[in-house]
Design a protein around this motif. Structure first.
Motif, PDB file in Angstrom:
ATOM      1  N   LEU A 115     -11.686  -9.594   3.005  1.00 38.78           N
ATOM      2  CA  LEU A 115     -12.353  -9.234   2.409  1.00 38.78           C
ATOM      3  C   LEU A 115     -11.542  -7.133   2.265  1.00 38.78           C
ATOM      4  N   PHE A 116     -11.999  -6.822   1.129  1.00 34.89           N
ATOM      5  CA  PHE A 116     -11.378  -5.633   1.261  1.00 34.89           C
ATOM      6  C   PHE A 116     -12.582  -4.688   0.304  1.00 34.89           C
ATOM      7  N   GLY A 117     -12.038  -3.625   0.280  1.00 34.73           N
ATOM      8  CA  GLY A 117     -12.883  -2.454  -0.058  1.00 34.73           C
ATOM      9  C   GLY A 117     -12.456  -1.575  -1.385  1.00 34.73           C
ATOM     10  N   MET A 118     -12.577  -1.351  -2.079  1.00 31.34           N
ATOM     11  CA  MET A 118     -12.238  -1.029  -3.820  1.00 31.34           C
ATOM     12  C   MET A 118     -11.019   0.284  -2.874  1.00 31.34           C
ATOM     13  N   ASP A 119     -11.784   1.135  -2.271  1.00 34.87           N
ATOM     14  CA  ASP A 119     -10.997   2.373  -1.941  1.00 34.87           C
ATOM     15  C   ASP A 119      -9.799   1.990  -1.018  1.00 34.87           C
ATOM     16  N   ASP A 120      -9.911   0.883  -0.347  1.00 32.83           N
ATOM     17  CA  ASP A 120      -9.038   0.594   1.515  1.00 32.83           C
ATOM     18  C   ASP A 120      -7.296   1.089   0.990  1.00 32.83           C
ATOM     19  N   ASP A 121      -6.163   0.505   1.531  1.00 32.13           N
ATOM     20  CA  ASP A 121      -5.024   0.993   1.126  1.00 32.13           C
ATOM     21  C   ASP A 121      -4.471  -0.316   0.472  1.00 32.13           C
ATOM     22  N   TRP A 122      -3.996  -0.242  -1.320  1.00 33.72           N
ATOM     23  CA  TRP A 122      -3.558  -1.145  -1.225  1.00 33.72           C
ATOM     24  C   TRP A 122      -2.368  -2.402  -0.600  1.00 33.72           C
ATOM     25  N   GLY A 123      -1.606  -1.908  -0.140  1.00 35.49           N
ATOM     26  CA  GLY A 123      -0.442  -2.059   0.519  1.00 35.49           C
ATOM     27  C   GLY A 123      -0.987  -3.719   1.423  1.00 35.49           C
ATOM     28  N   VAL A 124      -1.884  -3.162   2.200  1.00 38.73           N
ATOM     29  CA  VAL A 124      -2.363  -4.673   1.853  1.00 38.73           C
ATOM     30  C   VAL A 124      -2.420  -5.543   1.254  1.00 38.73           C
ATOM     31  N   VAL A 125      -2.899  -5.715  -0.305  1.00 34.98           N
ATOM     32  CA  VAL A 125      -2.765  -6.881  -1.087  1.00 34.98           C
ATOM     33  C   VAL A 125      -1.241  -7.115  -1.254  1.00 34.98           C
ATOM     34  N   GLU A 126      -0.535  -5.806  -1.638  1.00 39.44           N
ATOM     35  CA  GLU A 126       0.794  -6.122  -1.639  1.00 39.44           C
ATOM     36  C   GLU A 126       1.584  -6.961  -0.792  1.00 39.44           C
ATOM     37  N   GLN A 127       1.280  -6.791   0.602  1.00 36.33           N
ATOM     38  CA  GLN A 127       1.633  -7.279   1.638  1.00 36.33           C
ATOM     39  C   GLN A 127       1.541  -9.117   1.656  1.00 36.33           C
ATOM     40  N   ASN A 128       0.392  -9.471   1.051  1.00 38.78           N
ATOM     41  CA  ASN A 128      -0.161 -10.209   1.575  1.00 38.78           C
ATOM     42  C   ASN A 128       0.498 -11.732   0.101  1.00 38.78           C
ATOM     43  N   LEU A 129       0.255 -10.504  -1.190  1.00 39.81           N
ATOM     44  CA  LEU A 129       1.532 -10.818  -2.433  1.00 39.81           C
ATOM     45  C   LEU A 129       3.211 -12.006  -1.703  1.00 39.81           C
ATOM     46  N   ALA A 130       3.266 -10.779  -1.416  1.00 41.14           N
ATOM     47  CA  ALA A 130       4.636 -10.728  -0.920  1.00 41.14           C
ATOM     48  C   ALA A 130       4.260 -12.223  -0.080  1.00 41.14           C
ATOM     49  N   GLU A 131       3.712 -12.570   0.568  1.00 36.28           N
ATOM     50  CA  GLU A 131       3.952 -13.625   1.505  1.00 36.28           C
ATOM     51  C   GLU A 131       3.481 -14.772   1.103  1.00 36.28           C
ATOM     52  N   ALA A 132       2.812 -14.853  -0.069  1.00 34.43           N
ATOM     53  CA  ALA A 132       2.721 -15.914  -1.656  1.00 34.43           C
ATOM     54  C   ALA A 132       3.933 -15.809  -1.971  1.00 34.43           C
ATOM     55  N   GLN A 133       4.418 -14.703  -2.441  1.00 33.52           N
ATOM     56  CA  GLN A 133       5.626 -15.331  -3.090  1.00 33.52           C
ATOM     57  C   GLN A 133       6.701 -16.279  -1.946  1.00 33.52           C
ATOM     58  N   GLU A 134       6.745 -15.270  -0.736  1.00 36.85           N
ATOM     59  CA  GLU A 134       8.162 -16.076   0.278  1.00 36.85           C
ATOM     60  C   GLU A 134       7.548 -17.555   0.020  1.00 36.85           C
ATOM     61  N   ALA A 135       6.324 -16.925   0.024  1.00 42.39           N
ATOM     62  CA  ALA A 135       5.791 -19.461   0.297  1.00 42.39           C
ATOM     63  C   ALA A 135       6.319 -19.837  -0.960  1.00 42.39           C
ATOM     64  N   ALA A 136       5.929 -19.111  -2.240  1.00 45.72           N
ATOM     65  CA  ALA A 136       6.139 -19.934  -3.180  1.00 45.72           C
ATOM     66  C   ALA A 136       7.829 -19.928  -3.442  1.00 45.72           C
ATOM     67  N   ASP A 137       8.947 -19.357  -3.105  1.00 45.34           N
ATOM     68  CA  ASP A 137      10.120 -18.736  -2.872  1.00 45.34           C
ATOM     69  C   ASP A 137      11.162 -19.982  -2.404  1.00 45.34           C
ATOM     70  N   GLY A 138       9.630 -20.695  -0.974  1.00 44.75           N
ATOM     71  CA  GLY A 138      10.653 -21.196  -0.191  1.00 44.75           C
ATOM     72  C   GLY A 138      10.082 -23.064  -1.090  1.00 44.75           C
ATOM     73  N   ILE A 139       9.531 -23.387  -1.692  1.00 43.13           N
ATOM     74  CA  ILE A 139       8.785 -24.833  -2.008  1.00 43.13           C
ATOM     75  C   ILE A 139      10.572 -25.381  -1.938  1.00 43.13           C
ATOM     76  N   GLN A 140       9.771 -26.675  -1.783  1.00 42.77           N
ATOM     77  CA  GLN A 140      11.418 -27.241  -2.137  1.00 42.77           C
ATOM     78  C   GLN A 140      10.971 -28.470  -3.303  1.00 42.77           C
ATOM     79  N   GLU A 141      11.881 -28.993  -4.053  1.00 42.15           N
ATOM     80  CA  GLU A 141      10.929 -30.001  -4.921  1.00 42.15           C
ATOM     81  C   GLU A 141      10.593 -31.506  -4.441  1.00 42.15           C
TER      82      GLU A 141
END
Length: 139
Positions: A99-125
């Motif tokens: 749950l995110f407020g428009m004026d909150d620190d967008w660094g939290v969004v970047e951190q969660n997106l980095a975790e999504a990328q880490e998960a995507a990069d770990g996918i195997q066939e």
């Protein structure tokens, strides 16, 4: 909420999110290119990014962010997902939601997106266990 009010709320969120989601460091812009830039997808604003298959990595990897504004427009649920595809197989999974407020620190969004990328990069066939629905339809 009327369509006009909804459009204004969406415009405010796109403007607030753009510096982070259109021009941020995450996901890795040398590998992930923007697929969708704040488009309306079933009532959410979605940014999605993907890689192209290569000789070193045959998978198309994807990460995404969905922003679902509350009616007053001041806060939103922000969902993060990852996935991959190869030939007729794919997978897509949620990573987190905040749950995110428009004026909150967008660094939290970047951190969660980095975790999504880490998960995507770990996918195997072998993780690609679902059939692509469009390929199941008769010709």
């Amino acid at each position: 909420m009327s369509n006009g009010a909804r459009d204004l709320v969406f415009q405010r969120w796109v403007s607030a999110a753009s510096p982070t989601l259109d021009h941020g460091k995450v996901p890795d812009r040398s590998r992930y290119t923007e697929i969708n830039k704040g488009g309306d997808r079933h009532g959410a604003l979605e940014w999605s990014y993907g890689t192209k298959p290569s000789d070193d990595d045959p998978l198309t990897r994807m990460v995404g962010v969905g922003i679902i504004p509350e009616a007053d427009g001041n806060a939103a649920t922000v969902e993060f997902w990852f996935g991959a595809r190869h030939d007729d197989r794919y997978m897509r999974r949620p990573v987190s939601a905040i749950l995110f407020g428009m004026d909150d620190d967008w660094g939290v969004v970047e951190q969660n997106l980095a975790e999504a990328q880490e998960a995507a990069d770990g996918i195997q066939e072998a993780d690609l266990t679902q059939l692509v629905p469009a390929l199941l339809w008769p010709s």
